[in-house]
Structures are given as structure tokens and as C-alpha cells.
Design a protein around this motif. Sequence first.
Motif, PDB file in Angstrom:
ATOM      1  N   THR A  54      13.989  -7.529   1.919  1.00 37.49           N
ATOM      2  CA  THR A  54      12.641  -8.007   2.230  1.00 37.49           C
ATOM      3  C   THR A  54      12.462  -9.453   1.790  1.00 37.49           C
ATOM      4  O   THR A  54      11.889 -10.261   2.525  1.00 37.49           O
ATOM      5  N   ALA A  67       7.960  -5.502  12.000  1.00 35.78           N
ATOM      6  CA  ALA A  67       7.426  -4.462  11.130  1.00 35.78           C
ATOM      7  C   ALA A  67       8.430  -4.018  10.065  1.00 35.78           C
ATOM      8  O   ALA A  67       8.026  -3.536   9.008  1.00 35.78           O
ATOM      9  N   THR A  68       9.730  -4.195  10.302  1.00 36.90           N
ATOM     10  CA  THR A  68      10.742  -3.694   9.367  1.00 36.90           C
ATOM     11  C   THR A  68      10.567  -4.230   7.948  1.00 36.90           C
ATOM     12  O   THR A  68      10.546  -3.433   7.001  1.00 36.90           O
ATOM     13  N   TRP A  71       7.544  -2.599   6.366  1.00 40.72           N
ATOM     14  CA  TRP A  71       7.827  -1.218   5.952  1.00 40.72           C
ATOM     15  C   TRP A  71       8.568  -1.212   4.618  1.00 40.72           C
ATOM     16  O   TRP A  71       8.242  -0.431   3.715  1.00 40.72           O
ATOM     17  N   LEU A  72       9.601  -2.062   4.504  1.00 39.21           N
ATOM     18  CA  LEU A  72      10.370  -2.130   3.259  1.00 39.21           C
ATOM     19  C   LEU A  72       9.487  -2.563   2.095  1.00 39.21           C
ATOM     20  O   LEU A  72       9.519  -1.959   1.014  1.00 39.21           O
ATOM     21  N   TYR A  73       8.688  -3.599   2.300  1.00 39.79           N
ATOM     22  CA  TYR A  73       7.792  -4.073   1.255  1.00 39.79           C
ATOM     23  C   TYR A  73       6.813  -2.964   0.845  1.00 39.79           C
ATOM     24  O   TYR A  73       6.586  -2.728  -0.346  1.00 39.79           O
ATOM     25  N   THR A  74       6.238  -2.304   1.823  1.00 46.64           N
ATOM     26  CA  THR A  74       5.277  -1.231   1.534  1.00 46.64           C
ATOM     27  C   THR A  74       5.949  -0.111   0.744  1.00 46.64           C
ATOM     28  O   THR A  74       5.370   0.415  -0.209  1.00 46.64           O
ATOM     29  N   GLY A  75       7.167   0.237   1.132  1.00 46.35           N
ATOM     30  CA  GLY A  75       7.902   1.275   0.402  1.00 46.35           C
ATOM     31  C   GLY A  75       8.129   0.892  -1.050  1.00 46.35           C
ATOM     32  O   GLY A  75       7.915   1.704  -1.964  1.00 46.35           O
ATOM     33  N   ALA A 123       0.274  -5.366   0.946  1.00 45.65           N
ATOM     34  CA  ALA A 123       0.888  -4.576   2.022  1.00 45.65           C
ATOM     35  C   ALA A 123      -0.109  -4.385   3.162  1.00 45.65           C
ATOM     36  O   ALA A 123       0.239  -4.519   4.336  1.00 45.65           O
ATOM     37  N   TRP A 127       0.318  -5.622   7.021  1.00 42.55           N
ATOM     38  CA  TRP A 127       0.178  -4.721   8.183  1.00 42.55           C
ATOM     39  C   TRP A 127      -0.880  -5.237   9.146  1.00 42.55           C
ATOM     40  O   TRP A 127      -0.727  -5.130  10.360  1.00 42.55           O
TER      41      TRP A 127
END
Length: 153
Positions: A54, A67-68, A71-75, A123, A127
Motif C-alpha cells: 500500500t 480500489a486495491t 482495500w489493503l489500507y482498510t484491512g 479509509a 473510499w
Amino acid sequence: MILRIVLGAVLAAMALGQLASFDAMPAILTAYGLTSGAASTALAVALICAEAVTAVWFLARPRSRAATPVWLYTGVAVVWTVLAAQAFARGVVLDNCGCFGTYLTQPLRWFVLVEDALLLLYAGLLWRGVRRARPASPDARTRTAARNPRESH
């Protein structure tokens, strides 16, 4: 774009600190009381990899609306938040939250939860940017044009 650069720098520092102190990371994560042994090692590897990928993506392509990396950051943000929130709620005493491995240590206190809440807020902002950048589907444009014939030209 500025948010992605700042978050990329923070994530790069986190990943580098955790990687440089990798031998300590499983024990740090085990101290949270949710994982142990091989699961803590796997979690450390997953966090470091997600943070590093990320960070590189955000720093190399700050204008990207893919979006990838979001998604990684949010995870990553969710994992650190869950670890901290559940440990704090259970009264677990941690001298080092582990965000930067054994570097820039800070104990698990209420302000770590505030920092984690900010990670989640960021996050949400990421988004929002991804959703705004997505072009409307052809079907949506057709429906809009049918309702507004003057705008179809």
C-alpha cells in the motif's frame, strides 16, 4: 492526493520498522491476546506485506483511484483497530502497541484508539475518492439520457 502521500509515508515507516524488528513482531502481536505461535507470525507477515504494498502504491501513484490499495489500507486499519480495541477493553497492558515494531514504541492507551479511529476515518475518505472517480456505467448514462433528452448530446 496529499492524504495518499502522507498515509504512504506512514505505512512505509510502519512496514520498515516492523520488518527491521521482525523477530519481535510475533511476540508483540501475541501480547494482544488474539493470536499466538504461527498465527502471530502469519499476521505479522500479512500486516507488513499489506503495509509495504500500500505504501509503495500510494507513494508511486498518489493520483490512482484503484480500489486495491484502498482495500489493503482498510484491512490494515481494521486489523490494528480490532487488536487495540479488544485489548484495551479487556484491560490488557501493552508497553508497545507494535505499529512501528520495536521503534517509536508507545503503550496501549486511549490515544492509540484515537489514532486507530483516524486510520478508519482516512479509509472512509479514500473510499469516497474511489467512488467519486468511478465512471457511471453505460446503463446508468442511458437511463439518465432518457430522463434528460437535452443532456444526451
